[in-house]
Design an enzyme around this catalytic site. Structure first.
Site, PDB file in Angstrom:
ATOM      1  CD  GLU A  81      65.421  16.913  84.991  1.00  0.00           C
ATOM      2  OE1 GLU A  81      65.822  17.693  85.876  1.00  0.00           O
ATOM      3  OE2 GLU A  81      64.237  16.543  84.886  1.00  0.00           O
ATOM      4  CB  ALA A  86      61.030  22.472  71.082  1.00  0.00           C
ATOM      5  CD  GLN A  92      58.425  20.241  64.752  1.00  0.00           C
ATOM      6  OE1 GLN A  92      57.606  19.426  64.328  1.00  0.00           O
ATOM      7  NE2 GLN A  92      58.220  20.959  65.828  1.00  0.00           N
ATOM      8  CB  VAL A  93      60.650  16.105  59.809  1.00  0.00           C
ATOM      9  CG1 VAL A  93      60.840  14.617  59.484  1.00  0.00           C
ATOM     10  CG2 VAL A  93      59.518  16.231  60.808  1.00  0.00           C
ATOM     11  N   GLY A  95      66.328  16.941  60.310  1.00  0.00           N
ATOM     12  CA  GLY A  95      67.559  16.453  60.919  1.00  0.00           C
ATOM     13  C   GLY A  95      68.145  17.369  61.983  1.00  0.00           C
ATOM     14  CG  ASN A 123      53.521  13.086  72.503  1.00  0.00           C
ATOM     15  OD1 ASN A 123      54.586  13.515  72.979  1.00  0.00           O
ATOM     16  ND2 ASN A 123      52.452  13.832  72.378  1.00  0.00           N
ATOM     17  CB  VAL A 125      58.619   7.359  74.631  1.00  0.00           C
ATOM     18  CG1 VAL A 125      59.366   6.035  74.760  1.00  0.00           C
ATOM     19  CG2 VAL A 125      58.335   7.948  76.018  1.00  0.00           C
TER      20      VAL A 125
HETATM   21  N1  ACO Z   1      58.227  10.362  67.193  1.00  0.00           N
HETATM   22  C1  ACO Z   1      58.952   9.480  66.466  1.00  0.00           C
HETATM   23  N2  ACO Z   1      59.811   9.856  65.513  1.00  0.00           N
HETATM   24  C2  ACO Z   1      59.949  11.172  65.283  1.00  0.00           C
HETATM   25  C3  ACO Z   1      59.241  12.155  65.986  1.00  0.00           C
HETATM   26  C4  ACO Z   1      58.336  11.696  66.983  1.00  0.00           C
HETATM   27  N3  ACO Z   1      57.612  12.532  67.716  1.00  0.00           N
HETATM   28  N4  ACO Z   1      59.597  13.376  65.521  1.00  0.00           N
HETATM   29  C5  ACO Z   1      60.498  13.168  64.556  1.00  0.00           C
HETATM   30  N5  ACO Z   1      60.713  11.848  64.400  1.00  0.00           N
HETATM   31  C6  ACO Z   1      61.628  11.163  63.505  1.00  0.00           C
HETATM   32  C7  ACO Z   1      61.761  11.782  62.151  1.00  0.00           C
HETATM   33  O1  ACO Z   1      60.749  11.346  61.283  1.00  0.00           O
HETATM   34  C8  ACO Z   1      63.143  11.314  61.745  1.00  0.00           C
HETATM   35  O2  ACO Z   1      63.077   9.978  61.310  1.00  0.00           O
HETATM   36  P1  ACO Z   1      64.194   9.352  60.317  1.00  0.00           P
HETATM   37  O3  ACO Z   1      65.501   9.463  61.054  1.00  0.00           O
HETATM   38  O4  ACO Z   1      63.750   7.956  60.139  1.00  0.00           O
HETATM   39  O5  ACO Z   1      64.152  10.188  59.096  1.00  0.00           O
HETATM   40  C9  ACO Z   1      63.920  11.298  63.044  1.00  0.00           C
HETATM   41  O6  ACO Z   1      62.932  11.250  64.068  1.00  0.00           O
HETATM   42  C10 ACO Z   1      64.849  12.482  63.222  1.00  0.00           C
HETATM   43  O7  ACO Z   1      64.111  13.651  63.151  1.00  0.00           O
HETATM   44  P2  ACO Z   1      64.759  15.095  63.219  1.00  0.00           P
HETATM   45  O8  ACO Z   1      64.611  15.766  61.886  1.00  0.00           O
HETATM   46  O9  ACO Z   1      66.105  15.027  63.812  1.00  0.00           O
HETATM   47  O10 ACO Z   1      63.772  15.718  64.266  1.00  0.00           O
HETATM   48  P3  ACO Z   1      63.301  17.237  64.395  1.00  0.00           P
HETATM   49  O11 ACO Z   1      64.340  18.166  63.903  1.00  0.00           O
HETATM   50  O12 ACO Z   1      61.934  17.358  63.838  1.00  0.00           O
HETATM   51  O13 ACO Z   1      63.201  17.377  65.984  1.00  0.00           O
HETATM   52  C11 ACO Z   1      61.621  17.218  67.797  1.00  0.00           C
HETATM   53  C12 ACO Z   1      62.420  16.476  66.727  1.00  0.00           C
HETATM   54  C13 ACO Z   1      62.579  18.027  68.658  1.00  0.00           C
HETATM   55  C14 ACO Z   1      60.893  16.184  68.655  1.00  0.00           C
HETATM   56  C15 ACO Z   1      60.640  18.157  67.069  1.00  0.00           C
HETATM   57  O14 ACO Z   1      59.809  17.413  66.240  1.00  0.00           O
HETATM   58  C16 ACO Z   1      59.808  19.012  67.999  1.00  0.00           C
HETATM   59  O15 ACO Z   1      60.206  20.115  68.354  1.00  0.00           O
HETATM   60  N6  ACO Z   1      58.619  18.526  68.424  1.00  0.00           N
HETATM   61  C17 ACO Z   1      57.719  19.270  69.298  1.00  0.00           C
HETATM   62  C18 ACO Z   1      58.286  19.390  70.699  1.00  0.00           C
HETATM   63  C19 ACO Z   1      58.503  18.053  71.377  1.00  0.00           C
HETATM   64  O16 ACO Z   1      57.693  17.151  71.307  1.00  0.00           O
HETATM   65  N7  ACO Z   1      59.651  17.938  72.082  1.00  0.00           N
HETATM   66  C20 ACO Z   1      60.011  16.799  72.894  1.00  0.00           C
HETATM   67  C21 ACO Z   1      59.199  16.842  74.127  1.00  0.00           C
HETATM   68  S1  ACO Z   1      59.893  15.986  75.496  1.00  0.00           S
HETATM   69  C22 ACO Z   1      60.977  17.030  76.234  1.00  0.00           C
HETATM   70  O17 ACO Z   1      61.127  18.163  75.810  1.00  0.00           O
HETATM   71  C23 ACO Z   1      61.799  16.543  77.363  1.00  0.00           C
END
Ligand code: ACO
Length: 169
Positions: A81, A86, A92-93, A95, A123, A125
């Site tokens: 699980e 994060a 972020q963004v 990869g 958000n 999902v």
């Molecule tokens: N919704 C939809 N798409 C997204 C989101 C989002 N919230 N965030 C990033 N993406 C997209 C990117 O644009 C990218 O798209 P592409 O492949 O078409 O270019 C793709 O997803 C891959 O993005 P990464 O660069 O791999 O993502 P990143 O390194 O930014 O990590 C993460 C993503 C972990 C969600 C980061 O944005 C983050 O830390 N967010 C805040 C914390 C959070 O929301 N965590 C998840 C909560 S749920 C849980 O923890 C169980």
């Protein structure tokens, strides 16, 4: 950058591991503001949980935690699980989240797990969908009920792990 497994080994826990656990806790607390801080701290330091950490070398040569995925393996049930995922805002963004998830999947496979479950923030999902997770839960209810609490504001999602797939490729 590098990706390392970080866990609390109790009395045997090295100073380096403890510093990394603290770094993980800080990233999760900052990036998941809806999660109560004591809850995040408890799970990150819980000995049944472990994390995959994204580590970046700082100017002094030391590695700094820039992101992480904290999960609990349930070996008998065959699933893991994911509790927190994060990446630090500045990274972020780029990869890293995707790479971290791939590392987590490989680690889970090496622990003998065949499924990852997560209670995704609503958000997040779409993001988990991109990472191979689905709202359709195929793991039989009796395998996870009582182990996972599905609460309001989150969506339970599942990702099947295939032995033959190398997620790092
Ligand atoms: N919704 C939809 N798409 C997204 C989101 C989002 N919230 N965030 C990033 N993406 C997209 C990117 O644009 C990218 O798209 P592409 O492949 O078409 O270019 C793709 O997803 C891959 O993005 P990464 O660069 O791999 O993502 P990143 O390194 O930014 O990590 C993460 C993503 C972990 C969600 C980061 O944005 C983050 O830390 N967010 C805040 C914390 C959070 O929301 N965590 C998840 C909560 S749920 C849980 O923890 C169980």
């Amino acid at each position: 950058v590098k990706f390392d497994v970080v866990r609390n080994d109790g009395p045997n826990c090295s100073r380096e591991q403890l510093v990394r656990l603290l770094g993980l806790k800080n990233v999760f607390v900052k990036q998941l503001p809806n999660m109560p801080k004591p809850y995040v701290t408890r799970l990150v330091f819980d000995r049944k949980h472990e994390s995959l950490a994204l580590l970046k070398r700082g100017t002094d040569g030391d590695y700094i935690v820039m992101g992480g995925c904290c999960y609990r393996p349930f070996p008998k049930q065959g699933f893991g699980e994911i509790a927190f995922l994060a990446i630090s805002h500045s990274e972020q963004v780029r990869g890293y989240g995707t790479r971290l998830m791939a590392q987590t999947k490989e680690r889970a496979k090496s622990l003998g797990l065949t499924v990852l479950l997560t209670c995704a923030d609503n958000n997040a999902v779409p993001y988990f969908k991109k990472q191979g997770f689905s709202k359709k839960i195929t793991l039989p209810l009796n395998m996870w009920q009582g182990y996972i609490k599905d609460y309001e504001g989150v969506t339970l999602m599942e990702c099947k792990l295939h032995k033959k797939v190398n997620y790092l490729r």
